[in-house]
Design a protein around this motif. Structure first.
Motif, mmCIF file in Angstrom:
data_model
loop_
_atom_site.group_PDB
_atom_site.id
_atom_site.type_symbol
_atom_site.label_atom_id
_atom_site.label_comp_id
_atom_site.label_asym_id
_atom_site.label_seq_id
_atom_site.Cartn_x
_atom_site.Cartn_y
_atom_site.Cartn_z
ATOM 1 N N LEU A 96 -0.116 15.261 2.145
ATOM 2 C CA LEU A 96 0.153 14.874 0.754
ATOM 3 C C LEU A 96 1.425 14.021 0.666
ATOM 4 O O LEU A 96 1.522 13.135 -0.186
ATOM 5 C CB LEU A 96 0.285 16.125 -0.110
ATOM 6 N N MET A 97 2.386 14.289 1.531
ATOM 7 C CA MET A 97 3.613 13.486 1.558
ATOM 8 C C MET A 97 3.352 12.087 2.130
ATOM 9 O O MET A 97 4.034 11.127 1.773
ATOM 10 C CB MET A 97 4.675 14.169 2.440
ATOM 11 N N PHE A 98 2.380 11.985 3.016
ATOM 12 C CA PHE A 98 2.232 10.808 3.869
ATOM 13 C C PHE A 98 1.080 9.878 3.476
ATOM 14 O O PHE A 98 1.259 8.662 3.333
ATOM 15 C CB PHE A 98 2.063 11.299 5.314
ATOM 16 N N GLU A 99 -0.113 10.439 3.284
ATOM 17 C CA GLU A 99 -1.304 9.595 3.180
ATOM 18 C C GLU A 99 -1.467 8.831 1.866
ATOM 19 O O GLU A 99 -2.018 7.720 1.880
ATOM 20 C CB GLU A 99 -2.557 10.418 3.481
ATOM 21 N N PRO A 100 -1.035 9.370 0.710
ATOM 22 C CA PRO A 100 -1.157 8.552 -0.501
ATOM 23 C C PRO A 100 -0.434 7.209 -0.377
ATOM 24 O O PRO A 100 -0.951 6.170 -0.814
ATOM 25 C CB PRO A 100 -0.549 9.441 -1.585
ATOM 26 N N ASP A 101 0.736 7.209 0.253
ATOM 27 C CA ASP A 101 1.452 5.946 0.423
ATOM 28 C C ASP A 101 0.779 5.053 1.462
ATOM 29 O O ASP A 101 0.870 3.822 1.382
ATOM 30 C CB ASP A 101 2.914 6.199 0.793
ATOM 31 N N CYS A 102 0.106 5.647 2.442
ATOM 32 C CA CYS A 102 -0.690 4.841 3.375
ATOM 33 C C CYS A 102 -1.777 4.092 2.607
ATOM 34 O O CYS A 102 -2.015 2.898 2.840
ATOM 35 C CB CYS A 102 -1.331 5.728 4.444
ATOM 36 N N ALA A 103 -2.450 4.792 1.710
ATOM 37 C CA ALA A 103 -3.495 4.153 0.906
ATOM 38 C C ALA A 103 -2.902 3.039 0.044
ATOM 39 O O ALA A 103 -3.512 1.973 -0.128
ATOM 40 C CB ALA A 103 -4.192 5.192 0.033
ATOM 41 N N TYR A 104 -1.713 3.288 -0.497
ATOM 42 C CA TYR A 104 -1.019 2.287 -1.324
ATOM 43 C C TYR A 104 -0.805 0.997 -0.522
ATOM 44 O O TYR A 104 -1.180 -0.097 -0.974
ATOM 45 C CB TYR A 104 0.323 2.861 -1.782
ATOM 46 N N ASN A 198 -6.009 -2.469 -5.364
ATOM 47 C CA ASN A 198 -5.237 -1.793 -6.409
ATOM 48 C C ASN A 198 -4.419 -0.682 -5.748
ATOM 49 O O ASN A 198 -4.924 0.423 -5.532
ATOM 50 C CB ASN A 198 -6.187 -1.213 -7.456
ATOM 51 N N PRO A 199 -3.158 -0.958 -5.401
ATOM 52 C CA PRO A 199 -2.381 0.026 -4.629
ATOM 53 C C PRO A 199 -2.104 1.328 -5.373
ATOM 54 O O PRO A 199 -2.184 2.411 -4.781
ATOM 55 C CB PRO A 199 -1.085 -0.717 -4.297
ATOM 56 N N GLU A 200 -1.787 1.240 -6.662
ATOM 57 C CA GLU A 200 -1.499 2.468 -7.421
ATOM 58 C C GLU A 200 -2.755 3.328 -7.538
ATOM 59 O O GLU A 200 -2.699 4.559 -7.428
ATOM 60 C CB GLU A 200 -0.948 2.124 -8.808
ATOM 61 N N GLY A 201 -3.887 2.693 -7.764
ATOM 62 C CA GLY A 201 -5.146 3.438 -7.840
ATOM 63 C C GLY A 201 -5.484 4.101 -6.520
ATOM 64 O O GLY A 201 -5.920 5.258 -6.476
ATOM 65 N N ALA A 202 -5.277 3.366 -5.411
ATOM 66 C CA ALA A 202 -5.567 3.913 -4.082
ATOM 67 C C ALA A 202 -4.668 5.107 -3.782
ATOM 68 O O ALA A 202 -5.115 6.122 -3.244
ATOM 69 C CB ALA A 202 -5.382 2.833 -3.024
ATOM 70 N N ARG A 203 -3.387 4.991 -4.140
ATOM 71 C CA ARG A 203 -2.454 6.092 -3.904
ATOM 72 C C ARG A 203 -2.861 7.330 -4.701
ATOM 73 O O ARG A 203 -2.879 8.447 -4.167
ATOM 74 C CB ARG A 203 -1.025 5.674 -4.278
ATOM 75 N N THR A 204 -3.206 7.131 -5.969
ATOM 76 C CA THR A 204 -3.606 8.264 -6.815
ATOM 77 C C THR A 204 -4.893 8.903 -6.310
ATOM 78 O O THR A 204 -5.017 10.136 -6.274
ATOM 79 C CB THR A 204 -3.785 7.797 -8.274
ATOM 80 N N ALA A 205 -5.856 8.069 -5.912
ATOM 81 C CA ALA A 205 -7.133 8.595 -5.420
ATOM 82 C C ALA A 205 -6.940 9.416 -4.149
ATOM 83 O O ALA A 205 -7.549 10.482 -3.982
ATOM 84 C CB ALA A 205 -8.111 7.439 -5.169
ATOM 85 N N MET A 206 -6.083 8.937 -3.242
ATOM 86 C CA MET A 206 -5.819 9.690 -2.017
ATOM 87 C C MET A 206 -5.088 10.990 -2.334
ATOM 88 O O MET A 206 -5.384 12.042 -1.741
ATOM 89 C CB MET A 206 -4.988 8.848 -1.042
#
Length: 217
Positions: A96-104, A198-206
């Motif tokens: 949770l700390m790592f992968e949302p920002d990877c998606a971003y 869409n980086p913000e959308g990708a981060r939220t989805a992850m």
């Protein structure tokens, strides 16, 4: 920098030999240093660095005077799911700390080919879920493809931990139909936002994808 990145890549290769290719089982001794370095096309010092990475992550164990062995941490005792799940909280919190920002960053930086690879593995996960087959490999490749698309030289250092979390999580959660359906919906959202860059959308989805898994653990 280059040497460190090479060691990271070799660590990934050895991990795939264990986790994906099933070349080495728990308790197996790796080939001697000269032979393995030769096979992988690297120097002995690079191989030692890669082994150190895997040892730190609990994948390998060095027994003085005997050699390097695959530890029990790389396999899962199907009769001991409770013990596996008890260690997943921290692993998934780390995700949770790592992968949302990877998606971003993947949404910002991915090439067209990298987006195609992400979608290929995301769709492969869905097929495995529908057919009721084990999806560990596809899950690992999906998240690895996203990590690679960040174009960050240090992200690969975290992937053995992510692979471990995914493997254990699949065993614990894949029999739950509600989790599987949620998994498919989450992956579609992640792919959608990355395709739309869409980086913000990708981060939220992850983030939601991992939170959904944590809620079920």
């Amino acid at each position: 920098m280059a040497g460190s990145m090479l060691a990271d890549n070799i660590a990934q290769t050895i991990l795939r030999m264990i986790e994906v290719d099933n070349r080495f089982a728990v308790g197996d001794k790796l080939p001697n240093e000269n032979d393995l370095a030769c096979e992988l096309g690297v120097s002995r010092s690079t191989l030692r660095e890669a082994i150190k990475i895997l040892t730190t992550n609990g994948v390998l164990e060095i027994k003085r005077g005997k050699g390097t062995f695959v530890t029990s941490n790389t396999t899962i005792d199907m009769d001991n799911i409770g013990e596996i799940a008890s260690g997943l909280d921290d692993l998934f919190e780390m995700r949770l700390m790592f992968e949302p920002d990877c998606a971003y960053y993947a949404a910002l930086r991915a090439t067209d080919d990298e987006i195609a690879a992400i979608c290929h593995y995301g769709e492969a996960i869905e097929r495995k879920i529908i057919s009721g087959e084990d999806r560990t490999y596809e899950e690992q490749k999906f998240h690895e493809s996203i990590a690679n698309a960040t174009h960050n030289a240090f992200v690969k250092q975290f992937m053995p931990i992510i692979f471990n979390a995914i493997k254990k999580g699949v065993v614990v959660l894949q029999k739950d139909d509600e989790v599987s359906n949620s998994n498919m919906q989450d992956d579609r959202l992640i792919m959608d936002f990355i395709k739309k860059r869409n980086p913000e959308g990708a981060r939220t989805a992850m983030r939601l994808h991992i939170i959904h898994a944590i809620e079920k653990l």
